[in-house]
Motif scaffolding. Structure first.
Motif, PDB file in Angstrom:
ATOM      1  N   GLY A 169     -10.237   1.324   7.485  1.00  0.00           N
ATOM      2  CA  GLY A 169      -9.595   1.907   6.303  1.00  0.00           C
ATOM      3  C   GLY A 169      -9.947   3.375   6.199  1.00  0.00           C
ATOM      4  N   LEU A 214       0.834  -1.212   0.000  1.00  0.00           N
ATOM      5  CA  LEU A 214       0.000   0.000   0.000  1.00  0.00           C
ATOM      6  C   LEU A 214       0.863   1.254   0.000  1.00  0.00           C
ATOM      7  N   TYR A 247      -0.591   3.847  -2.528  1.00  0.00           N
ATOM      8  CA  TYR A 247      -0.757   5.009  -1.650  1.00  0.00           C
ATOM      9  C   TYR A 247       0.578   5.603  -1.208  1.00  0.00           C
ATOM     10  N   ASP A 281      -6.181   2.340   9.819  1.00  0.00           N
ATOM     11  CA  ASP A 281      -5.757   2.198   8.421  1.00  0.00           C
ATOM     12  C   ASP A 281      -4.382   1.545   8.379  1.00  0.00           C
ATOM     13  N   LEU A 282      -4.227   0.645   7.429  1.00  0.00           N
ATOM     14  CA  LEU A 282      -2.971  -0.105   7.320  1.00  0.00           C
ATOM     15  C   LEU A 282      -1.833   0.745   6.753  1.00  0.00           C
ATOM     16  N   SER A 283      -2.170   1.761   5.975  1.00  0.00           N
ATOM     17  CA  SER A 283      -1.115   2.567   5.345  1.00  0.00           C
ATOM     18  C   SER A 283      -0.548   3.593   6.327  1.00  0.00           C
ATOM     19  N   ASN A 297      -3.533  -3.190  10.732  1.00  0.00           N
ATOM     20  CA  ASN A 297      -4.364  -4.024   9.867  1.00  0.00           C
ATOM     21  C   ASN A 297      -5.686  -4.304  10.586  1.00  0.00           C
ATOM     22  N   CYS A 298      -6.806  -4.018   9.933  1.00  0.00           N
ATOM     23  CA  CYS A 298      -8.099  -4.230  10.596  1.00  0.00           C
ATOM     24  C   CYS A 298      -8.297  -5.701  10.956  1.00  0.00           C
ATOM     25  N   MET A 340      -1.028   7.156   4.995  1.00  0.00           N
ATOM     26  CA  MET A 340      -2.382   7.707   5.234  1.00  0.00           C
ATOM     27  C   MET A 340      -2.477   8.228   6.673  1.00  0.00           C
ATOM     28  N   PRO A 391     -14.344  10.805   6.101  1.00  0.00           N
ATOM     29  CA  PRO A 391     -15.615  10.276   6.618  1.00  0.00           C
ATOM     30  C   PRO A 391     -15.672  10.307   8.160  1.00  0.00           C
ATOM     31  N   ILE A 450     -10.507   9.854  -0.026  1.00  0.00           N
ATOM     32  CA  ILE A 450      -9.872   8.977  -1.025  1.00  0.00           C
ATOM     33  C   ILE A 450     -10.921   7.944  -1.456  1.00  0.00           C
ATOM     34  N   SER A 451     -12.161   8.378  -1.611  1.00  0.00           N
ATOM     35  CA  SER A 451     -13.187   7.431  -2.060  1.00  0.00           C
ATOM     36  C   SER A 451     -14.247   8.178  -2.865  1.00  0.00           C
ATOM     37  N   ARG A 486     -15.577   2.677   3.930  1.00  0.00           N
ATOM     38  CA  ARG A 486     -15.845   3.159   2.574  1.00  0.00           C
ATOM     39  C   ARG A 486     -14.738   2.710   1.620  1.00  0.00           C
ATOM     40  N   ASP A 487     -15.099   1.780   0.745  1.00  0.00           N
ATOM     41  CA  ASP A 487     -14.236   1.369  -0.378  1.00  0.00           C
ATOM     42  C   ASP A 487     -12.851   0.881   0.069  1.00  0.00           C
ATOM     43  N   VAL A 488     -12.897  -0.047   1.003  1.00  0.00           N
ATOM     44  CA  VAL A 488     -11.680  -0.602   1.599  1.00  0.00           C
ATOM     45  C   VAL A 488     -11.610  -2.118   1.400  1.00  0.00           C
TER      46      VAL A 488
HETATM   47  C1  LIG Z   1      -9.894   3.783  -1.217  1.00  0.00           C
HETATM   48  S1  LIG Z   1      -9.093   4.151   0.302  1.00  0.00           S
HETATM   49  C2  LIG Z   1     -10.496   4.737   1.247  1.00  0.00           C
HETATM   50  C3  LIG Z   1     -10.105   5.672   2.388  1.00  0.00           C
HETATM   51  C4  LIG Z   1     -11.279   6.223   3.207  1.00  0.00           C
HETATM   52  N1  LIG Z   1     -12.171   5.178   3.636  1.00  0.00           N
HETATM   53  C5  LIG Z   1     -12.055   7.270   2.469  1.00  0.00           C
HETATM   54  O1  LIG Z   1     -13.257   7.047   2.232  1.00  0.00           O
HETATM   55  O2  LIG Z   1     -11.502   8.333   2.152  1.00  0.00           O
HETATM   56  C6  LIG Z   1      -8.823   2.528   0.982  1.00  0.00           C
HETATM   57  C7  LIG Z   1      -8.083   2.546   2.311  1.00  0.00           C
HETATM   58  O3  LIG Z   1      -8.095   1.217   2.884  1.00  0.00           O
HETATM   59  C8  LIG Z   1      -6.864   1.027   3.575  1.00  0.00           C
HETATM   60  N2  LIG Z   1      -6.678  -0.422   3.835  1.00  0.00           N
HETATM   61  C9  LIG Z   1      -6.450  -1.399   2.929  1.00  0.00           C
HETATM   62  N3  LIG Z   1      -6.325  -2.601   3.544  1.00  0.00           N
HETATM   63  C10 LIG Z   1      -6.495  -2.380   4.869  1.00  0.00           C
HETATM   64  C11 LIG Z   1      -6.481  -3.227   6.023  1.00  0.00           C
HETATM   65  N4  LIG Z   1      -6.274  -4.542   5.939  1.00  0.00           N
HETATM   66  N5  LIG Z   1      -6.680  -2.668   7.238  1.00  0.00           N
HETATM   67  C12 LIG Z   1      -6.893  -1.326   7.352  1.00  0.00           C
HETATM   68  N6  LIG Z   1      -6.899  -0.485   6.294  1.00  0.00           N
HETATM   69  C13 LIG Z   1      -6.717  -0.988   5.059  1.00  0.00           C
HETATM   70  C14 LIG Z   1      -5.870   1.679   2.632  1.00  0.00           C
HETATM   71  O4  LIG Z   1      -4.643   1.951   3.244  1.00  0.00           O
HETATM   72  C15 LIG Z   1      -6.620   2.936   2.199  1.00  0.00           C
HETATM   73  O5  LIG Z   1      -6.375   4.013   3.052  1.00  0.00           O
END
Ligand SMILES: C[S@@+](CC[C@H](N)C(=O)[O-])C[C@H]1O[C@@H](n2cnc3c(N)ncnc32)[C@H](O)[C@@H]1O
Length: 252
Positions: free
Chosen positions: A55, A6, A11, A77-79, A105-106, A82, A61, A28-29, A121-123
């Protein structure tokens, strides 16, 4: 999906800021603040509830949930990129009394914390093992607690080679709206709902192309992102890709 992937691929700090120029400040969605408002207005929140935002990205949000509804939000959030930027943004928003942020990591979240609502949202497209994901989410919810998420989904039309490449390069794992709802039910969620909101998605993608046009990004970056957004519009209009809004309840 690893943190390394990521932070060093999708990212990087630079690409986060480019995405933000399209989606809107702190988002970011799809749809930025407008779609967030439409989405969170369905969550039946009351002040003081505890919400987990999986995420959370830059926190857009989460800040909106906290400032509009007076709920406590924990964002994970894993990143690391971010969360580093999000911590600065949280101070700018002045919402430290309602929002906390964690890099992690969630799937490994400490389950002694429980929440009334899990929002995302979109994670989930980034997470392959959806059964484990829903199992972890159920553990973090109080009895009767609710899960709400949106995600990119597979449409009914066969995926084109371009779409398959797009998913492979990002290591995305997508499902149809119907499969997603089945997965939630198999993991014990009740009153599951899966809505195809591709109508909002297409409008949003077109609006985001305008944002890109007006942005101060470099020409090369604009051209690169323009192609990605055109690809999403084409696949969505063709029925290969769609956008789902989901909800479900943990048993009481
Ligand atoms: C498309 S972005 C959406 C960010 C935020 N939800 C928004 O609406 O602005 C996806 C996010 O999911 C995070 N992500 C991906 N895998 C994850 C995990 N296993 N645990 C936590 N966060 C994760 C990414 O780092 C990224 O910030």
């Amino acid at each position: 999906m690893t943190q390394d992937f990521l932070d060093n691929q999708q990212y990087t700090e630079l690409s986060i800021l480019s995405y933000e120029a399209i989606y809107g400040h702190n988002y970011i969605s799809p749809g930025g603040e407008k779609a967030t408002d439409q989405f969170i207005d369905t969550l039946k929140l009351v002040p003081e509830m505890r919400v987990l935002d999986i995420g959370c990205g830059l926190g857009g949000p989460a800040y909106r949930l906290a400032s509009k509804y007076g709920v406590h939000v924990h964002g994970i959030d894993l990143s690391a990129n971010m969360i580093r930027i999000a911590k600065t943004r949280l101070k700018e928003e002045g919402l430290q009394h309602l929002v906390t942020l964690e890099q992690g990591n969630c799937l490994e979240i400490q389950t002694e914390m429980t929440f009334n609502v899990v929002h995302s949202r979109d994670v989930f497209l980034h997470i392959k093992d959806k059964a484990r994901l829903f199992e972890v989410i159920a553990k973090t919810l109080v009895p009767g607690g609710r899960l709400y998420f949106s995600d990119y989904c597979l449409g009914q039309a066969k995926s084109s080679p371009e779409f398959k490449t797009y998913m492979r390069e990002r290591d995305y794992s997508l499902h149809t709206v119907e499969d997603y709802t089945k997965l939630m039910e198999e993991e014990g969620f009740k009153n599951v709902s899966g809505e195809d909101r591709t109508d909002i998605f297409i409008q949003t993608l077109k609006h985001e192309l305008n944002n890109l046009e007006k942005s101060s990004l470099l020409k090369q970056e604009k051209n690169y992102l323009y192609k990605i957004w055109q690809g999403k519009i084409k696949r969505t209009e063709h029925g290969e890709q769609c956008w789902g809004w989901f909800s479900g309840e943990k048993s009481k």
